[in-house]
Motif scaffolding. Structure first.
Motif, PDB file in Angstrom:
ATOM      1  N   ASN A 140       0.832  -1.201   0.000  1.00  0.00           N
ATOM      2  CA  ASN A 140       0.000   0.000   0.000  1.00  0.00           C
ATOM      3  C   ASN A 140       0.876   1.265   0.000  1.00  0.00           C
ATOM      4  O   ASN A 140       0.359   2.381  -0.012  1.00  0.00           O
ATOM      5  CB  ASN A 140      -0.910  -0.021   1.238  1.00  0.00           C
ATOM      6  CG  ASN A 140      -2.264   0.600   0.985  1.00  0.00           C
ATOM      7  OD1 ASN A 140      -2.673   0.752  -0.163  1.00  0.00           O
ATOM      8  ND2 ASN A 140      -2.965   0.956   2.032  1.00  0.00           N
TER       9      ASN A 140
ATOM     10  N   GLN B  51      -9.305  -0.009   0.425  1.00  0.00           N
ATOM     11  CA  GLN B  51      -8.028  -0.288   1.093  1.00  0.00           C
ATOM     12  C   GLN B  51      -6.821  -0.187   0.168  1.00  0.00           C
ATOM     13  O   GLN B  51      -5.742   0.179   0.597  1.00  0.00           O
ATOM     14  CB  GLN B  51      -8.052  -1.699   1.691  1.00  0.00           C
ATOM     15  CG  GLN B  51      -8.716  -1.797   3.037  1.00  0.00           C
ATOM     16  CD  GLN B  51      -8.711  -3.226   3.544  1.00  0.00           C
ATOM     17  OE1 GLN B  51      -8.463  -4.161   2.789  1.00  0.00           O
ATOM     18  NE2 GLN B  51      -8.993  -3.390   4.816  1.00  0.00           N
TER      19      GLN B  51
ATOM     20  N   SER C 120      -4.707   6.433   3.997  1.00  0.00           N
ATOM     21  CA  SER C 120      -5.537   5.447   3.318  1.00  0.00           C
ATOM     22  C   SER C 120      -6.751   6.156   2.733  1.00  0.00           C
ATOM     23  O   SER C 120      -7.258   7.125   3.299  1.00  0.00           O
ATOM     24  CB  SER C 120      -5.992   4.379   4.320  1.00  0.00           C
ATOM     25  OG  SER C 120      -6.998   3.591   3.745  1.00  0.00           O
TER      26      SER C 120
ATOM     27  N   GLY D 242      -3.856   1.251   6.746  1.00  0.00           N
ATOM     28  CA  GLY D 242      -5.256   1.500   6.413  1.00  0.00           C
ATOM     29  C   GLY D 242      -6.209   0.725   7.305  1.00  0.00           C
ATOM     30  O   GLY D 242      -5.874  -0.372   7.768  1.00  0.00           O
TER      31      GLY D 242
END
Ligand SMILES: *[C@@H]1O[C@H](CO)[C@@H](O)[C@H](O)[C@H]1NC(C)=O
Ligand SMILES: *[C@@H]1O[C@H](CO)[C@@H](O)[C@H](O)[C@H]1NC(C)=O
Length: 265
Positions: free
Chosen positions: A85, A121, A138, A171
């Motif tokens: 991420n 996400q 996030s 997140g």
């Protein structure tokens, strides 16, 4: 002839192997900058380095050894999700980020590409604050923008950019420990809108351009509403209501009848 053909063939093979190879090696690139060893090791351990090297347009939100602490104790699966991420599937350097307006821009990450992300996400939100700071978080609704851009570590425009950020973005729900507090009080909304996955992104991406451009042609139509205002104050013979329309067609009908009677006469 074969004397010249062989070197040509060899150079062609060499060039082909060059172009087939990765454009960059994130492990090697990061190793040149002290302070990112833990992050770099984890990229290799989780095989994310290989995923990154396969891409040609990518941005890494890199974490220093010190700021890796919140991730250190997590399982490797969770670490993979969190780190993926931090890998944006587009090229963003300082210059490009500074051009963003004071609106939220949504970025797609490698976590989204993994197909295992729930809802938003796999996306990050980046905001260029009025004080000049740029913050990431996030894109999940209600998630805080926690990670401040601290500068550029390395860049190979426009293929790979490594940016330093202040802290990891974890997140909501990404580590399986999150309780969905923000989403709980709104069960009625969920019934009303069955497809929640796709629409929030579009809502949150605020296009910079349209607002000022729409303001420009405004003076032209402004004359029309003025005429309407005259009509509304009762001085105009054209009524607004459906009954008024009936009256107008009544007049037209009368004229037609008059014409017919003229022709008949
Ligand atoms: C950089 O990215 C472009 C497009 O994304 C790609 O065509 C090009 O081969 C890349 N350059 C290198 C050196 O890999
Ligand atoms: C990338 O660089 C690292 C460190 O120098 C090296 O160990 C690794 O083999 C390289 N990976 C590739 C795909 O070349």
């Amino acid at each position: 002839m074969s004397r010249t053909a062989a070197p040509v063939l060899l150079s062609a093979v060499f060039l082909l192997s060059l172009s087939a190879a990765s454009a960059f090696n994130i492990t090697l690139l990061l190793s040149r900058y002290p302070g990112y060893e833990t992050f770099n090791d984890l990229l290799s351990k989780t095989n994310l380095a290989r995923e990154i090297n396969r891409r040609s347009t990518i941005t890494i939100l890199a974490l220093t050894n010190d700021s890796m602490a919140p991730i250190a104790a997590k399982t490797e699966e969770v670490q993979t999700r969190i780190l993926s991420n931090h890998v944006v599937l587009d090229y963003y350097d300082n210059l490009k980020l500074n051009k963003l307006k004071n609106t939220k821009t949504v970025l797609t990450t490698l976590f989204q590409a993994s197909g295992t992300a729930n809802g938003q996400q796999g996306f990050l939100a980046v905001v260029h604050r009025k004080d000049g700071s740029i913050v990431f978080g996030s894109a999940v609704k209600g998630a805080p923008l926690v990670s401040i851009l601290e500068g550029s570590v390395a860049a190979q425009p426009y293929n790979i950019s490594v940016l330093a950020v202040s802290q990891p973005i974890i997140g909501p729900g990404i580590d399986g420990e999150w309780v969905p507090v923000a989403e709980a009080p709104a069960p009625a909304k969920k019934k009303a809108s069955p497809p929640p996955a796709a629409s929030p992104v579009e809502d949150e991406v605020v296009a910079d351009a349209p607002a000022p451009e729409e303001a420009v042609p405004a003076p032209a139509p402004a004359e029309a509403p003025a005429a309407d205002a005259d009509a509304d104050d009762g001085s105009s013979p054209v009524p607004k209501s459906g009954a008024g329309k009936g009256a107008v067609s009544g007049v037209t009908f009368g004229l037609v009848v008059a014409l017919i009677s003229l022709v008949a006469a």
